[in-house]
Design a protein around this motif. Structure first.
Motif, PDB file in Angstrom:
ATOM      1  N   GLY A  10       9.507   4.712   4.267  1.00 31.60           N
ATOM      2  CA  GLY A  10       8.301   5.067   3.542  1.00 31.60           C
ATOM      3  C   GLY A  10       7.055   4.746   4.315  1.00 31.60           C
ATOM      4  O   GLY A  10       7.109   4.390   5.501  1.00 31.60           O
ATOM      5  N   LEU A  11       5.929   4.863   3.621  1.00 27.36           N
ATOM      6  CA  LEU A  11       4.613   4.577   4.198  1.00 27.36           C
ATOM      7  C   LEU A  11       4.083   3.295   3.586  1.00 27.36           C
ATOM      8  O   LEU A  11       3.980   3.186   2.352  1.00 27.36           O
ATOM      9  N   VAL A  12       3.771   2.321   4.439  1.00 28.46           N
ATOM     10  CA  VAL A  12       3.237   1.047   3.971  1.00 28.46           C
ATOM     11  C   VAL A  12       2.077   0.631   4.860  1.00 28.46           C
ATOM     12  O   VAL A  12       1.898   1.151   5.956  1.00 28.46           O
ATOM     13  N   GLN A  13       1.327  -0.353   4.380  1.00 31.19           N
ATOM     14  CA  GLN A  13       0.244  -0.906   5.190  1.00 31.19           C
ATOM     15  C   GLN A  13       0.762  -2.047   6.060  1.00 31.19           C
ATOM     16  O   GLN A  13       1.808  -2.653   5.759  1.00 31.19           O
ATOM     17  N   ALA A  14       0.044  -2.330   7.099  1.00 27.62           N
ATOM     18  CA  ALA A  14       0.400  -3.439   7.978  1.00 27.62           C
ATOM     19  C   ALA A  14       0.505  -4.727   7.169  1.00 27.62           C
ATOM     20  O   ALA A  14      -0.312  -4.987   6.278  1.00 27.62           O
ATOM     21  N   GLY A  15       1.537  -5.504   7.474  1.00 26.77           N
ATOM     22  CA  GLY A  15       1.771  -6.749   6.772  1.00 26.77           C
ATOM     23  C   GLY A  15       2.737  -6.635   5.610  1.00 26.77           C
ATOM     24  O   GLY A  15       3.216  -7.650   5.088  1.00 26.77           O
ATOM     25  N   ALA A  16       3.025  -5.414   5.199  1.00 28.23           N
ATOM     26  CA  ALA A  16       3.925  -5.196   4.067  1.00 28.23           C
ATOM     27  C   ALA A  16       5.387  -5.313   4.505  1.00 28.23           C
ATOM     28  O   ALA A  16       5.692  -5.526   5.688  1.00 28.23           O
ATOM     29  N   SER A  17       6.269  -5.151   3.523  1.00 22.26           N
ATOM     30  CA  SER A  17       7.714  -5.226   3.765  1.00 22.26           C
ATOM     31  C   SER A  17       8.401  -3.954   3.285  1.00 22.26           C
ATOM     32  O   SER A  17       7.915  -3.274   2.370  1.00 22.26           O
ATOM     33  N   LEU A  18       9.534  -3.668   3.911  1.00 28.16           N
ATOM     34  CA  LEU A  18      10.413  -2.585   3.487  1.00 28.16           C
ATOM     35  C   LEU A  18      11.840  -3.022   3.704  1.00 28.16           C
ATOM     36  O   LEU A  18      12.105  -3.832   4.603  1.00 28.16           O
ATOM     37  N   ARG A  19      12.746  -2.480   2.907  1.00 23.13           N
ATOM     38  CA  ARG A  19      14.162  -2.717   3.137  1.00 23.13           C
ATOM     39  C   ARG A  19      14.873  -1.388   3.293  1.00 23.13           C
ATOM     40  O   ARG A  19      14.828  -0.539   2.396  1.00 23.13           O
ATOM     41  N   LEU A  20      15.539  -1.233   4.424  1.00 23.66           N
ATOM     42  CA  LEU A  20      16.339  -0.046   4.677  1.00 23.66           C
ATOM     43  C   LEU A  20      17.785  -0.323   4.316  1.00 23.66           C
ATOM     44  O   LEU A  20      18.276  -1.441   4.494  1.00 23.66           O
ATOM     45  N   TYR A  80      21.976  -3.584   5.592  1.00 22.31           N
ATOM     46  CA  TYR A  80      20.574  -3.550   5.225  1.00 22.31           C
ATOM     47  C   TYR A  80      19.713  -4.028   6.398  1.00 22.31           C
ATOM     48  O   TYR A  80      20.174  -4.804   7.228  1.00 22.31           O
ATOM     49  N   LEU A  81      18.481  -3.580   6.402  1.00 24.22           N
ATOM     50  CA  LEU A  81      17.495  -4.085   7.351  1.00 24.22           C
ATOM     51  C   LEU A  81      16.245  -4.449   6.565  1.00 24.22           C
ATOM     52  O   LEU A  81      15.520  -3.571   6.099  1.00 24.22           O
ATOM     53  N   GLN A  82      16.032  -5.748   6.385  1.00 25.17           N
ATOM     54  CA  GLN A  82      14.829  -6.238   5.714  1.00 25.17           C
ATOM     55  C   GLN A  82      13.730  -6.374   6.758  1.00 25.17           C
ATOM     56  O   GLN A  82      13.893  -7.120   7.727  1.00 25.17           O
ATOM     57  N   MET A  83      12.642  -5.659   6.561  1.00 24.35           N
ATOM     58  CA  MET A  83      11.545  -5.654   7.533  1.00 24.35           C
ATOM     59  C   MET A  83      10.313  -6.263   6.888  1.00 24.35           C
ATOM     60  O   MET A  83       9.771  -5.723   5.919  1.00 24.35           O
ATOM     61  N   ASN A  84       9.888  -7.403   7.417  1.00 28.48           N
ATOM     62  CA  ASN A  84       8.707  -8.101   6.906  1.00 28.48           C
ATOM     63  C   ASN A  84       7.590  -8.076   7.951  1.00 28.48           C
ATOM     64  O   ASN A  84       7.837  -7.844   9.131  1.00 28.48           O
ATOM     65  N   SER A  85       6.390  -8.343   7.498  1.00 32.42           N
ATOM     66  CA  SER A  85       5.233  -8.402   8.407  1.00 32.42           C
ATOM     67  C   SER A  85       5.178  -7.181   9.310  1.00 32.42           C
ATOM     68  O   SER A  85       5.016  -7.291  10.532  1.00 32.42           O
ATOM     69  N   LEU A  86       5.291  -6.030   8.694  1.00 34.33           N
ATOM     70  CA  LEU A  86       5.334  -4.794   9.471  1.00 34.33           C
ATOM     71  C   LEU A  86       4.024  -4.550  10.215  1.00 34.33           C
ATOM     72  O   LEU A  86       2.940  -4.888   9.728  1.00 34.33           O
ATOM     73  N   LYS A  87       4.167  -3.972  11.402  1.00 35.33           N
ATOM     74  CA  LYS A  87       3.034  -3.665  12.262  1.00 35.33           C
ATOM     75  C   LYS A  87       2.988  -2.157  12.514  1.00 35.33           C
ATOM     76  O   LYS A  87       4.021  -1.485  12.433  1.00 35.33           O
ATOM     77  N   PRO A  88       1.820  -1.632  12.849  1.00 30.51           N
ATOM     78  CA  PRO A  88       1.744  -0.195  13.163  1.00 30.51           C
ATOM     79  C   PRO A  88       2.724   0.218  14.254  1.00 30.51           C
ATOM     80  O   PRO A  88       3.253   1.333  14.218  1.00 30.51           O
ATOM     81  N   GLU A  89       2.993  -0.673  15.197  1.00 34.53           N
ATOM     82  CA  GLU A  89       3.928  -0.337  16.275  1.00 34.53           C
ATOM     83  C   GLU A  89       5.380  -0.289  15.814  1.00 34.53           C
ATOM     84  O   GLU A  89       6.257   0.089  16.586  1.00 34.53           O
TER      85      GLU A  89
END
Length: 122
Positions: A10-20, A80-89
């Motif tokens: 999905g689309l999130v802002q920097a610093g957010a989390s997603l779980r795949l 699963y892949l828990q992704m925290n502190s997401l960055k634009p890169e």
């Protein structure tokens, strides 16, 4: 053959989390390792994380270590892949892969899902 289906992008802002999530079907008895790769626009596909289905040992790319966590579901065929502190890169298409060993995963010789888009805005 093994079929893999990813979800959770999905689309999130920097610093957010997603779980795949990734669920395998078909010849799942042949799966001993699962993992995630990603490919950003104009770049080559790169390794993100992998996990041994039996032992739970996990391996990470340096760029995501400490921010991403790969884990197994209760069923052998889910990862699963828990992704925290997401960055634009981190923006990329994320692909799930499954194989009979971690080295096979790292050599990109396993089965692949269709990918799920992750977009991180600044």
């Amino acid at each position: 053959q093994v079929q893999l289906v990813e979800s959770g992008g999905g689309l999130v802002q920097a610093g957010a989390s997603l779980r795949l999530s990734c669920t395998a079907s078909g010849r799942t008895f042949s799966i001993y390792a699962m993992g995630w790769f990603r490919q950003a626009p104009g770049k080559e596909r790169e390794f993100v994380a992998a996990i041994s289905v039996s032992s739970g040992s996990a391996y990470y790319a340096n760029s995501v270590k400490g921010r991403f966590t790969i884990s197994r579901g209760n069923a052998k065929n889910t990862v699963y892949l828990q992704m925290n502190s997401l960055k634009p890169e981190d923006t990329a298409v994320y692909y799930c892969t499954a194989a009979n060993s971690i080295p096979t995963i790292r050599q990109e010789l396993g089965s692949w899902g269709q990918g799920t888009q992750v977009t991180v805005s600044s």
